[in-house]
Scaffold this active site. Structure first.
Site, mmCIF file in Angstrom:
data_model
loop_
_atom_site.group_PDB
_atom_site.id
_atom_site.type_symbol
_atom_site.label_atom_id
_atom_site.label_comp_id
_atom_site.label_asym_id
_atom_site.label_seq_id
_atom_site.Cartn_x
_atom_site.Cartn_y
_atom_site.Cartn_z
ATOM 1 N N SER A 1 0.818 -1.203 0.000
ATOM 2 C CA SER A 1 0.000 0.000 0.000
ATOM 3 C C SER A 1 0.860 1.265 0.000
ATOM 4 C CB SER A 1 -0.949 -0.039 1.203
ATOM 5 O OG SER A 1 -1.920 0.957 1.137
ATOM 6 N N ASP B 1 9.843 5.250 -10.057
ATOM 7 C CA ASP B 1 9.338 5.791 -11.327
ATOM 8 C C ASP B 1 9.935 7.160 -11.639
ATOM 9 O OD1 ASP B 1 7.865 3.541 -11.624
ATOM 10 O OD2 ASP B 1 5.898 4.495 -11.522
ATOM 11 N N LYS C 1 -0.458 -4.185 -3.529
ATOM 12 C CA LYS C 1 -1.779 -3.664 -3.160
ATOM 13 C C LYS C 1 -1.945 -2.301 -3.814
ATOM 14 C CE LYS C 1 -4.746 -2.397 0.758
ATOM 15 N NZ LYS C 1 -4.899 -0.960 0.511
#
Length: 558
Positions: free
Chosen positions: A296, A307, A321
């Site tokens: 999460s 990223d 998740k």
């Protein structure tokens, strides 16, 4: 004429597209109304005519749980009496004495203090790990679960309670008065410096205070310890408050960077989360540690920094998740924590691993296979994939613990030995210098033998199942020599296994002992000794060329 026909068809299609959602919405509202009416009538009929008396609240709760569990594990009903649990998750605060308690055994042996928190009322009042709670005020706690005892211990700050406890090794009980306080559980229980100048911060979960705690730890390391690189450890961190994750990413990337976007059924509630603060540092080399229990909000931080090519990730693939929950108000002061959207990290990927919308016939949920995942690209053009969690840049697996340790822990052998050991040793060296001696290990073996400790190997169970199959198919009668040899080899030898797994057992026992003296901080220090994942991170950060090359845009193909 043809153009008019095409225009008419397009108009008709657009009209149908507009009508169908409205029609589906009307049909769905009818189904909701119909089934609520059926359920209401069913509850009344059962309560009135069932042969035995029924606890309606429990019966309805079971129905609610069954309905929600068919959706996903994160959508749940929180009744009024459990609202404190939700507050603890989001704020890390509650009114109580500040101690972890645990059920002892499965046969009503009682609830014991597992770990008092440093500086909290329980520790200040002298409670110790191993103390058996006999009563809270006038309520006898024998036969109660840890959840039931926990509710007795929690309450309004500055209210007084009286505990009666039984300390191991003592015949008389003790009566201890404690004043409840507002307990604030830190999410950064430890930070320090490793290697020559690498800072280390461990984050246990995400509350609304986590970003501030990370900031304070980082500033202390940078200004007072003069670190040149940083490791953020998110292993075992199951997540929490989404906004805290965004704030933590914002400390290390330019202001205004997109961290995540959320998309759900209600388009008006879709959001894009960008960093809104000036960063603390955008150039210091970063490494983030993750494993299969990083989920999460942990994946938002790890995935966002990956990223944006701001950090290297080290460890093993995260949990996966990619779902976001939000609380909804319900009658009688309850709440529904419901999955309302999926989130997408900066590359545009969703890392959700399990597909709850397409369950198998038996109700089980399948993981999205790697072959069906899609390629996305980081800011520098590095390839990353969706589905199946966050894949680290450097794979490094934590060693598996032997099954014997599970039984030593589950049977309270390690816990009870540590309790006895701590009663005989008033002080120990600092956590950094503490080592468990071979004499202590031999004492543990004798203690386990005295407690008649035994355990079942999974390999023995599997062998017995194989023998049953072989007997059914007629192979066992032909030649049982191989099975006999395997059975001899796999017969548990506790003495031999203690010596075989000596390093692993000593490590876990040392952790259990050291936290009796130095609490969570000491536990972390002991756990990080010879930690192969941290060692890998230190190696990568020390090799500047490797670090830069890992985050660099790939060379164009000829």
């Amino acid at each position: 004429m043809q153009r008019k026909a095409i225009t008419s068809v397009l108009f008709l299609l657009s009209l149908i597209a507009g009508v169908l959602p409205l029609q589906a919405q009307k049909d769905n509202r009818f189904e909701v109304s119909k089934n609520l009416e059926i359920f209401n009538a069913l509850v009344k009929e059962v309560e009135m005519f069932y042969v035995d008396s029924i606890d309606i609240e429990k019966a309805v709760r079971r129905g609610i749980h069954a309905m929600l569990s068919g959706l996903d594990p994160y959508t749940e009903y929180i009744p009024e009496e459990n609202m404190g649990d939700l507050q603890l998750i989001t704020t890390g605060e509650y009114g109580g004495m500040g101690a972890l308690i645990r059920q002892r055994g499965t046969s009503g042996e009682g609830v014991v203090i597992a770990e008092p928190y440093e500086g909290m009322p329980a520790a200040l009042a002298g409670l110790k790990a191993g103390d058996l709670i006999l009563s809270v005020d006038t309520t006898n706690t024998s036969g109660k679960t840890s959840d039931e005892v926990s509710r007795l211990l929690k309450g309004i700050p500055n209210t007084k309670m009286t505990l009666v406890i039984q300390r191991p090794g003592e015949k008389k009980t003790r009566k201890i008065d404690i004043v409840r306080k507002q307990i604030i559980i830190t999410t950064v229980p430890y930070y320090g410096v490793y290697g020559d100048s690498t800072g280390y911060i461990y984050l246990s979960n995400f509350t609304d205070k986590s970003a501030q705690e990370i900031k304070e730890a980082f500033e202390d390391l940078r200004q007072n310890k003069h670190i040149e690189s940083l490791v953020i450890d998110l292993r075992g961190n199951g997540g929490g408050v989404l906004e805290s994750a965004v704030q933590i990413v914002g400390m290390f990337v330019p202001k205004g960077s997109e961290v995540i976007s959320t998309k759900g059924k209600i388009r008006q509630w879709d959001r894009i989360y960008r960093t809104s603060i000036e960063p603390l540092d955008t150039v210091m080399p970063l490494a983030v540690l993750i494993n299969g229990n990083s989920a999460s909000a942990s994946e938002i931080v790890a995935g966002g920094l990956q990223d944006l090519d701001r950090a290297v990730l080290i460890g093993s693939r995260s949990f996966g998740k990619g779902l976001v929950q939000a609380p909804r108000e319900l009658p009688y002061d309850g709440k529904l924590k419901v999955t309302m959207s999926k989130y997408y990290i900066p590359s545009g990927r969703c890392i959700q691993q399990l597909d709850y919308t397409h369950r198998k016939a038996d109700g089980s949920v399948a993981a999205i296979p790697d072959s069906l995942t899609s390629v996305f690209y980081t800011a520098n053009g590095r390839q990353v994939r969706d589905g199946g969690g966050i894949r680290p840049d450097f794979e490094a697996e934590e060693p598996d613990l032997p099954a014997m340790l599970y039984y030593l822990t589950n049977d309270n052998i390690l816990f009870d030995f540590a309790t006895d050991w701590a009663q005989k040793h008033i002080t120990i060296p600092p956590a950094e210098d503490f080592t468990l001696s071979d004499d202590d290990f031999e004492a543990l073996k004798a203690f386990a033998k005295e407690k008649n400790f035994t355990y079942d190997r999974q390999s023995t169970k599997v062998l017995n199942q194989l023998k049953d199959v072989a007997r059914f198919e007629g192979y066992l009668a032909e030649d049982s020599t191989l099975f006999s040899a395997l059975e001899t080899k796999l017969t548990p030898d506790t003495e031999h296994d203690f010596d075989r797994f000596k390093p692993e057992i000593k490590k876990i026992l040392a952790v259990e002992i050291i936290k009796r003296y130095y609490y969570q901080r000491g536990e972390m220090i002991e756990n990080l000794k010879s930690d192969i994942i941290l060692e890998k991170a230190l190696q990568v950060l020390a090799d500047k060329e490797l670090y830069i090359q890992t985050l660099r845009a790939p060379e164009p193909q000829p």
